[in-house]
Design a protein around this motif. Structure first.
Motif, PDB file in Angstrom:
ATOM      1  N   UNK A 147       9.722   3.044  13.537  1.00  0.00           N
ATOM      2  CA  UNK A 147       9.443   4.050  14.559  1.00  0.00           C
ATOM      3  C   UNK A 147       8.105   4.739  14.307  1.00  0.00           C
ATOM      4  N   UNK A 148       7.336   4.910  15.377  1.00  0.00           N
ATOM      5  CA  UNK A 148       5.999   5.475  15.258  1.00  0.00           C
ATOM      6  C   UNK A 148       6.015   6.894  14.713  1.00  0.00           C
ATOM      7  N   UNK A 149       7.114   7.630  14.954  1.00  0.00           N
ATOM      8  CA  UNK A 149       7.180   9.026  14.528  1.00  0.00           C
ATOM      9  C   UNK A 149       8.105   9.225  13.328  1.00  0.00           C
ATOM     10  N   UNK A 150       8.503   8.149  12.683  1.00  0.00           N
ATOM     11  CA  UNK A 150       9.437   8.260  11.564  1.00  0.00           C
ATOM     12  C   UNK A 150       8.916   9.248  10.518  1.00  0.00           C
ATOM     13  N   UNK A 151       9.773  10.197  10.119  1.00  0.00           N
ATOM     14  CA  UNK A 151       9.348  11.149   9.099  1.00  0.00           C
ATOM     15  C   UNK A 151       9.809  10.744   7.704  1.00  0.00           C
ATOM     16  N   UNK A 152      10.453   9.555   7.609  1.00  0.00           N
ATOM     17  CA  UNK A 152      10.829   9.028   6.293  1.00  0.00           C
ATOM     18  C   UNK A 152      10.429   7.559   6.167  1.00  0.00           C
ATOM     19  N   UNK A 153       9.145   7.214   6.349  1.00  0.00           N
ATOM     20  CA  UNK A 153       8.756   5.807   6.216  1.00  0.00           C
ATOM     21  C   UNK A 153       8.974   5.266   4.807  1.00  0.00           C
ATOM     22  N   UNK A 154       9.168   6.154   3.858  1.00  0.00           N
ATOM     23  CA  UNK A 154       9.444   5.721   2.486  1.00  0.00           C
ATOM     24  C   UNK A 154      10.860   5.168   2.334  1.00  0.00           C
ATOM     25  N   UNK A 155      11.664   5.194   3.404  1.00  0.00           N
ATOM     26  CA  UNK A 155      13.010   4.617   3.354  1.00  0.00           C
ATOM     27  C   UNK A 155      13.064   3.239   4.011  1.00  0.00           C
ATOM     28  N   UNK A 156      11.950   2.717   4.489  1.00  0.00           N
ATOM     29  CA  UNK A 156      11.983   1.480   5.265  1.00  0.00           C
ATOM     30  C   UNK A 156      12.386   0.265   4.436  1.00  0.00           C
ATOM     31  N   UNK A 157      11.975   0.204   3.173  1.00  0.00           N
ATOM     32  CA  UNK A 157      12.211  -0.993   2.370  1.00  0.00           C
ATOM     33  C   UNK A 157      13.389  -0.770   1.417  1.00  0.00           C
ATOM     34  N   UNK A 158      14.355  -1.642   1.510  1.00  0.00           N
ATOM     35  CA  UNK A 158      15.542  -1.496   0.662  1.00  0.00           C
ATOM     36  C   UNK A 158      15.181  -1.571  -0.815  1.00  0.00           C
ATOM     37  N   UNK A 159      14.214  -2.401  -1.141  1.00  0.00           N
ATOM     38  CA  UNK A 159      13.886  -2.591  -2.556  1.00  0.00           C
ATOM     39  C   UNK A 159      13.266  -1.346  -3.186  1.00  0.00           C
TER      40      UNK A 159
END
Length: 275
Positions: free
Chosen positions: A65-77
């Motif tokens: 999402x362009x406005x995601x405020x938690x992009x640090x959660x995108x990758x499971x690893x």
């Protein structure tokens, strides 16, 4: 696009030790301890379901999402491998306080349904072992991964419907809209209580026809008891910068109070409670 990774894993029971009681769905099936990828946990009030809640944020999300405020959660690893026992033990410390505050527990992310076994295990144990009200915070894109058993242990679904226009939805998330709509209809058929979340982004999702489309669909379901119209903000921009990702909404303003009120009034015109 980040690939979809394995949904959960289990740790084998040591051969020389006793086999623990199989009390929860995954444990009962495998007689092993369920492990997931966890970003963090927190106590929250007012934004992750009713009352004060113990919120578990899982790692991994198929949306960008362009406005995601938690992009640090995108990758499971990038998450920490954590057992269900560890999370339940942490939540247990706060159960009396949470109960007194009329709250419960919420599984959020990232996207919890990227790890349906781990999510189902937590929901079951929170509900039946700790006696807590349970909520699932999801985009619905992976709704087909939610088993009926998982949903039986879910008291409330916080469902993000990010746009009614399919082209806008794909622009916002990088994914198609239809799976979310299909999941919403399934929840309605099950009579599951739903709170819809809609992020109002000027110049992106705020077209009155787009808002009206989400509102009409939500009203048609019959199980939506609340709509949260969430004004776009840029509080997560620093995380994007830290990850070396361009934040394309850098120049997008937050909606005014008047714009937010107008969007809420559209939902209310369809007989929905909007906050």
């Amino acid at each position: 696009m980040t690939p979809l990774l394995p949904t959960a894993s289990v740790l084998p029971t040591p051969a020389c030790g006793p086999v623990p009681a199989a009390a929860t769905p995954a444990a009962a099936a495998t007689r092993r301890e369920v492990v997931g990828s966890v970003h963090s946990w927190d106590l929250s009030t007012g934004v992750d379901g009713p009352g004060t809640r113990f919120v578990t944020f899982l790692s991994g999300c198929p949306l960008t999402c362009l406005y995601c405020h938690n992009p640090d959660t995108w990758r499971m690893r990038d998450g920490k491998r954590t057992t269900a026992d560890e999370i339940v033990a942490e939540a247990r410390k706060y159960t009396r306080f949470i109960a007194a505050a009329g709250g419960g527990t919420t599984i959020s992310g990232g996207e919890p349904l990227l790890q349906p076994v781990f999510t189902g295990e937590l929901l079951n144990r929170f509900k039946h072992e700790l006696g807590l009200h349970t909520a699932l915070d999801t985009s619905g894109f992976l709704g087909v991964r939610a088993t009926d058993a998982l949903l039986r242990d879910t008291d409330l679904v916080l469902l993000d419907i990010k746009s009614w226009d399919p082209a806008t939805y794909r622009k916002v998330t990088g994914r198609p809209l239809q799976p979310t709509l299909d999941f919403a209809r399934r929840l309605a058929d099950l009579g599951k209580e739903v709170h819809v979340r809609f992020v109002l982004v000027p110049g992106l999702t705020d077209d009155p026809a787009n808002v009206d489309g989400v509102a009409a669909f939500a009203a048609s379901l019959g199980n939506v008891t609340r709509v949260d119209v969430l004004p776009f903000h840029k509080l997560g921009e620093a995380k994007w910068q830290a990850l070396g990702r361009p934040f394309v909404l850098h120049d997008t303003p937050a909606p005014t109070a008047e714009q937010t009120a107008a969007a809420r009034s559209i939902f209310e015109s369809h007989g929905l409670r909007a906050v």
